[in-house]
Design a protein around this motif. Structure first.
Motif, PDB file in Angstrom:
ATOM      1  N   GLY A 164      13.982 -11.448   5.041  1.00 17.22           N
ATOM      2  CA  GLY A 164      15.399 -11.284   4.726  1.00 17.22           C
ATOM      3  C   GLY A 164      16.177 -10.972   5.982  1.00 17.22           C
ATOM      4  O   GLY A 164      15.586 -10.644   7.022  1.00 17.22           O
ATOM      5  N   GLY A 165      17.502 -11.035   5.897  1.00 17.21           N
ATOM      6  CA  GLY A 165      18.326 -10.842   7.084  1.00 17.21           C
ATOM      7  C   GLY A 165      18.580  -9.388   7.448  1.00 17.21           C
ATOM      8  O   GLY A 165      19.182  -9.107   8.489  1.00 17.21           O
ATOM      9  N   GLU A 166      18.096  -8.445   6.620  1.00 13.66           N
ATOM     10  CA  GLU A 166      18.454  -7.040   6.850  1.00 13.66           C
ATOM     11  C   GLU A 166      17.912  -6.514   8.177  1.00 13.66           C
ATOM     12  O   GLU A 166      18.625  -5.818   8.917  1.00 13.66           O
ATOM     13  N   ILE A 167      16.658  -6.812   8.474  1.00 12.23           N
ATOM     14  CA  ILE A 167      16.079  -6.298   9.728  1.00 12.23           C
ATOM     15  C   ILE A 167      16.748  -6.976  10.925  1.00 12.23           C
ATOM     16  O   ILE A 167      16.986  -6.346  11.962  1.00 12.23           O
ATOM     17  N   ALA A 168      17.128  -8.223  10.753  1.00 13.42           N
ATOM     18  CA  ALA A 168      17.873  -8.920  11.814  1.00 13.42           C
ATOM     19  C   ALA A 168      19.246  -8.256  11.998  1.00 13.42           C
ATOM     20  O   ALA A 168      19.713  -8.078  13.130  1.00 13.42           O
TER      21      ALA A 168
END
Ligand SMILES: C[S@@+](CC[C@H](N)C(=O)[O-])C[C@H]1O[C@@H](n2cnc3c(N)ncnc32)[C@H](O)[C@@H]1O
Length: 262
Positions: A164-168
């Motif tokens: 998912g894009g959260e860690i990015a």
């Protein structure tokens, strides 16, 4: 929308902040924030209101009673795709809420493995603006049409696929926040870092002077600042040349000639 202090969601109104740099995150997992950004350097800066963080739950913009945000891909294939109508409403909601509080969203960025690889130069640009709005994808990604219709920039944090894009998003915000005025202690520690002059940083040493038979390079004990500066620069060049041919190709000498051999 939830606005964060380091320890918890605060009771201040969303967007009501005196911070000059504002990060807004659109996500299906708002509980992942502030996460590591609530600790250490970024956490202290958040507490000091040097920057602010607002999280919007994309699911709040779902249009049906099941709160669906995704659907099967046209043309078949595995996985699900985030719906453009739901995401567009979330993006428009973020823009409207920012305008209500007299701010601007800054660049609106979708984190994506297909995006432009993030570089320190882009981090510097984002950090010097009013803030950033980050869209975290899930599933197979988002419907292409919302990226086109809302003119969204796409940024990748590396050539690998996250779930998912959260860690990015955490990565982008962390890289920006440490550049904000007042966040880092000594200004020099920024100017000598990797990528600041197109080079990787020189190696570091501290006590003890001898560790498992490996001694600190003699020059670092000499007290001769000019010799130390020139040794460190040579080490930075050597490391960059050996490890990162792509960076080395862009490094120039005092006359502006590239250092890489043809
Ligand atoms: C499982 S990934 C989707 C991968 C996509 N199907 C592909 O092959 O390009 C789900 C989400 O994680 C995020 N993501 C994954 N890898 C990323 C990367 N390297 N950089 C930025 N975001 C990433 C994106 O937001 C993406 O929509």
């Amino acid at each position: 929308m939830a606005s964060f202090t380091p320890s918890s969601a605060s009771d201040r109104a969303p967007g009501a902040t005196t911070a000059s740099w504002r990060a807004t995150v659109l996500t299906l997992y708002p509980a992942m924030f502030p996460g590591p950004l609530g600790e250490a350097l970024a956490g202290r800066a958040l507490a000091d209101d040097i920057w602010s963080l607002d999280c919007m739950d994309i699911r709040d913009y779902a249009r049906d009673k099941h709160h669906s945000v995704d659907d099967a891909p046209f043309g078949g294939g595995p996985g699900m795709v985030m719906r453009p109508d739901v995401l567009a409403d979330a993006i428009d909601g973020a823009r409207a809420s920012m305008e209500q509080t007299g701010g601007t969203t800054g660049p609106v960025i979708y984190l994506s493995p297909r995006g432009t690889p993030l570089k320190q130069s882009r981090v510097r640009e984002i950090a010097s603006g009013p803030g950033v709005t980050l869209i975290c994808g899930r599933f197979e990604g988002v419907d292409e049409r919302v990226l086109e219709s809302r003119d969204i920039e796409e940024i990748s944090v590396g050539d690998y696929v996250l779930s998912g894009g959260e860690i990015a998003a955490l990565t982008v915000i962390d890289a920006c926040v440490r550049l904000l005025p007042g966040v880092m202690g000594a200004a020099e520690s920024l100017s000598e870092e990797s990528f600041e002059h197109g080079l990787l940083e020189y190696p570091h040493y501290t006590r003890p002077r001898s560790f498992e038979g490996r001694d600190v390079p003699e020059v670092l004990l000499s007290g001769d600042h000019e010799r130390i500066r020139s040794w460190r620069h040579a080490q930075a060049e050597k490391t960059t040349r050996i490890r990162r041919a792509d960076l080395w190709a862009g490094v120039t000498d005092e006359c502006g000639n590239t250092r890489a051999r043809p």
